[in-house]
Design an enzyme around this catalytic site. Structure first.
Site, PDB file in Angstrom:
ATOM      1  N   LYS A  82       0.813  -1.220   0.000  1.00 23.39           N
ATOM      2  CA  LYS A  82       0.000   0.000   0.000  1.00 23.39           C
ATOM      3  C   LYS A  82       0.850   1.276   0.000  1.00 23.39           C
ATOM      4  O   LYS A  82       0.353   2.357  -0.291  1.00 23.39           O
ATOM      5  CB  LYS A  82      -1.029  -0.006   1.135  1.00 23.39           C
ATOM      6  CG  LYS A  82      -0.515   0.276   2.526  1.00 23.39           C
ATOM      7  CD  LYS A  82      -1.699   0.306   3.510  1.00 23.39           C
ATOM      8  CE  LYS A  82      -1.302   0.312   4.957  1.00 23.39           C
ATOM      9  NZ  LYS A  82      -0.614   1.480   5.437  1.00 23.39           N
ATOM     10  N   ASP A  83       2.162   1.144   0.286  1.00 21.58           N
ATOM     11  CA  ASP A  83       3.058   2.310   0.212  1.00 21.58           C
ATOM     12  C   ASP A  83       3.583   2.562  -1.198  1.00 21.58           C
ATOM     13  O   ASP A  83       4.200   3.591  -1.455  1.00 21.58           O
ATOM     14  CB  ASP A  83       4.290   2.106   1.120  1.00 21.58           C
ATOM     15  CG  ASP A  83       3.928   2.097   2.600  1.00 21.58           C
ATOM     16  OD1 ASP A  83       2.873   2.665   2.947  1.00 21.58           O
ATOM     17  OD2 ASP A  83       4.692   1.517   3.396  1.00 21.58           O
ATOM     18  N   ARG A 129      -7.733   8.661   4.441  1.00 22.25           N
ATOM     19  CA  ARG A 129      -8.764   7.624   4.302  1.00 22.25           C
ATOM     20  C   ARG A 129      -9.358   7.268   5.666  1.00 22.25           C
ATOM     21  O   ARG A 129     -10.585   7.242   5.842  1.00 22.25           O
ATOM     22  CB  ARG A 129      -8.146   6.360   3.653  1.00 22.25           C
ATOM     23  CG  ARG A 129      -9.090   5.153   3.611  1.00 22.25           C
ATOM     24  CD  ARG A 129      -8.369   3.901   3.077  1.00 22.25           C
ATOM     25  NE  ARG A 129      -7.217   3.545   3.896  1.00 22.25           N
ATOM     26  CZ  ARG A 129      -7.277   2.744   4.973  1.00 22.25           C
ATOM     27  NH1 ARG A 129      -8.426   2.243   5.362  1.00 22.25           N
ATOM     28  NH2 ARG A 129      -6.177   2.461   5.660  1.00 22.25           N
ATOM     29  N   ARG A 130      -8.480   7.008   6.646  1.00 23.22           N
ATOM     30  CA  ARG A 130      -8.987   6.607   7.957  1.00 23.22           C
ATOM     31  C   ARG A 130      -9.805   7.727   8.592  1.00 23.22           C
ATOM     32  O   ARG A 130     -10.845   7.484   9.195  1.00 23.22           O
ATOM     33  CB  ARG A 130      -7.828   6.188   8.865  1.00 23.22           C
ATOM     34  CG  ARG A 130      -7.241   4.832   8.460  1.00 23.22           C
ATOM     35  CD  ARG A 130      -6.018   4.445   9.263  1.00 23.22           C
ATOM     36  NE  ARG A 130      -5.556   3.098   8.901  1.00 23.22           N
ATOM     37  CZ  ARG A 130      -4.303   2.695   8.977  1.00 23.22           C
ATOM     38  NH1 ARG A 130      -3.361   3.528   9.403  1.00 23.22           N
ATOM     39  NH2 ARG A 130      -3.971   1.466   8.635  1.00 23.22           N
ATOM     40  N   ARG A 147       2.659  10.202  13.561  1.00 27.20           N
ATOM     41  CA  ARG A 147       3.570   9.578  12.598  1.00 27.20           C
ATOM     42  C   ARG A 147       4.490   8.628  13.343  1.00 27.20           C
ATOM     43  O   ARG A 147       4.549   8.650  14.558  1.00 27.20           O
ATOM     44  CB  ARG A 147       4.430  10.649  11.906  1.00 27.20           C
ATOM     45  CG  ARG A 147       3.700  11.526  10.898  1.00 27.20           C
ATOM     46  CD  ARG A 147       3.391  10.822   9.581  1.00 27.20           C
ATOM     47  NE  ARG A 147       4.515  10.059   9.042  1.00 27.20           N
ATOM     48  CZ  ARG A 147       5.545  10.582   8.418  1.00 27.20           C
ATOM     49  NH1 ARG A 147       5.637  11.878   8.237  1.00 27.20           N
ATOM     50  NH2 ARG A 147       6.509   9.807   7.967  1.00 27.20           N
ATOM     51  N   ARG A 153       4.133   4.847  17.582  1.00 27.23           N
ATOM     52  CA  ARG A 153       2.746   5.314  17.713  1.00 27.23           C
ATOM     53  C   ARG A 153       2.079   4.746  18.973  1.00 27.23           C
ATOM     54  O   ARG A 153       1.290   5.421  19.624  1.00 27.23           O
ATOM     55  CB  ARG A 153       1.947   4.952  16.456  1.00 27.23           C
ATOM     56  CG  ARG A 153       2.253   5.910  15.305  1.00 27.23           C
ATOM     57  CD  ARG A 153       1.396   5.627  14.090  1.00 27.23           C
ATOM     58  NE  ARG A 153       1.850   4.446  13.369  1.00 27.23           N
ATOM     59  CZ  ARG A 153       1.098   3.786  12.489  1.00 27.23           C
ATOM     60  NH1 ARG A 153      -0.143   4.165  12.267  1.00 27.23           N
ATOM     61  NH2 ARG A 153       1.586   2.744  11.860  1.00 27.23           N
ATOM     62  N   CYS A 237      -3.483  12.189  -7.438  1.00 34.84           N
ATOM     63  CA  CYS A 237      -3.818  13.007  -6.258  1.00 34.84           C
ATOM     64  C   CYS A 237      -4.209  12.068  -5.127  1.00 34.84           C
ATOM     65  O   CYS A 237      -4.878  11.066  -5.354  1.00 34.84           O
ATOM     66  CB  CYS A 237      -4.983  13.931  -6.580  1.00 34.84           C
ATOM     67  SG  CYS A 237      -5.798  14.593  -5.123  1.00 34.84           S
TER      68      CYS A 237
END
Length: 307
Positions: A82-83, A129-130, A147, A153, A237
């Site tokens: 996903k990165d 998104r989250r 971050r 985290r 984007c």
């Protein structure tokens, strides 16, 4: 390929990235290849104060590994899929994906927020998104930026004034962290979440051939659909987009996709079941439906708010 040669595996040096690299190494060692893991420090990890979307998000975590790969310091680069941007650099391609394990997002609370209702929680996440998907259900939520890797985290969760944060379940399970978490029915994963990807040079035929054995077919079909959906919608984007495909033995796919406004108030969704074949671009077709259904205007609005 001569099995004497050792395959140099490039990776970020976070604990989770190293786990992923070792998982790829294990796959190769099972096929009697030697491996050598080479950690590379990424610019995404060096700058932990700026939220991701202020750093020109495309490829922030993959850039340094891309450079190492193109300079032939490493034979392959291992990433969390996903990165990886949908637009890959010239001469780099995704040559294999491992079987997807945990695609979901989960909620982790601080010790002090164990009994709070979901709608009262102060949520720390830098993911557009989250934030949007959470706000779709709980519109009055207060959000904070956060971050760092999983361990960082988790520490911030106990030290700072927010109540909870959202993780990819893969991060918690792969690291074997003793963390309590809750599944969230309103979240749809990021495209290709929970998948370890191997990138190689397009002109390195030996390596490409070797990794055909490693590539997990069903996962590959699903992530191609998800990434094509993403690419067609966003056109470079960054936006709140979720996509998740599952495939059964008969090659029947169920696909769920969602595009949301940044505040979560306006969401367009698709949920379809279809028979897969290799000639159709299903991700693109489903993204086009979303775009025709109000998604085009929504993307324009998001672009104007982010830029």
């Amino acid at each position: 390929m001569s099995s004497m040669r050792s395959i140099k595996i490039g990776t970020r040096n976070s604990p989770l990235a190293l786990w992923q690299a070792r998982e790829v190494a294990r796959n190769l060692q099972n096929r009697n290849y030697k491996t050598d893991i080479t950690p590379i420090v990424s610019s995404g990890d060096k700058n932990l104060t700026e939220p991701l979307y202020a750093m020109g998000i495309t490829g922030i975590f993959t850039k340094d590994l891309d450079i190492a790969l193109l300079n032939k310091q490493v034979d392959i680069a291992v990433h969390s899929l996903k990165d990886i941007p949908t637009q890959l650099p010239k001469n780099i391609e995704i040559i294999a994906v491992l079987k997807r394990d945990y695609p979901q997002d989960v909620l982790v609370r601080s010790a002090g927020a164990k009994n709070k209702e979901l709608h009262d929680l102060k949520i720390a996440t830098s993911s557009l998104r989250r934030r949007a998907f959470w706000a779709k259900t709980y519109p009055d939520t207060q959000f904070f930026d956060i971050r760092g890797n999983v361990q960082t985290r988790l520490q911030k969760l106990e030290d700072q004034e927010f109540d909870a944060t959202l993780f990819s379940l893969a991060a918690i399970e792969r690291m074997g962290l003793p963390v309590e978490y809750e599944h969230l029915s309103m979240m749809i994963s990021a495209p290709a979440q929970g998948v370890v990807a191997v990138c190689g040079r397009s002109d390195d035929e030996e390596i490409i051939e070797l990794f055909k054995e490693v590539d997990h077919r069903d996962t590959r079909i699903c992530i191609d659909i998800e990434r094509n959906f993403l690419q067609t919608l966003e056109g470079g984007c960054t936006a709140p987009i979720g996509a998740f495909a599952e495939i059964n033995e008969e090659d029947e796919v169920r696909f769920i996709g969602r595009l949301c406004s940044l505040d979560g108030k306006n969401c367009i969704e698709t949920d379809e079941i279809f028979k897969w074949n290799e000639h159709e671009n299903f991700g693109e077709a489903m993204a086009e439906k979303v775009l025709e259904n109000g998604g085009r205007e929504l993307m324009e609005e998001i672009k104007s708010q982010i830029s």
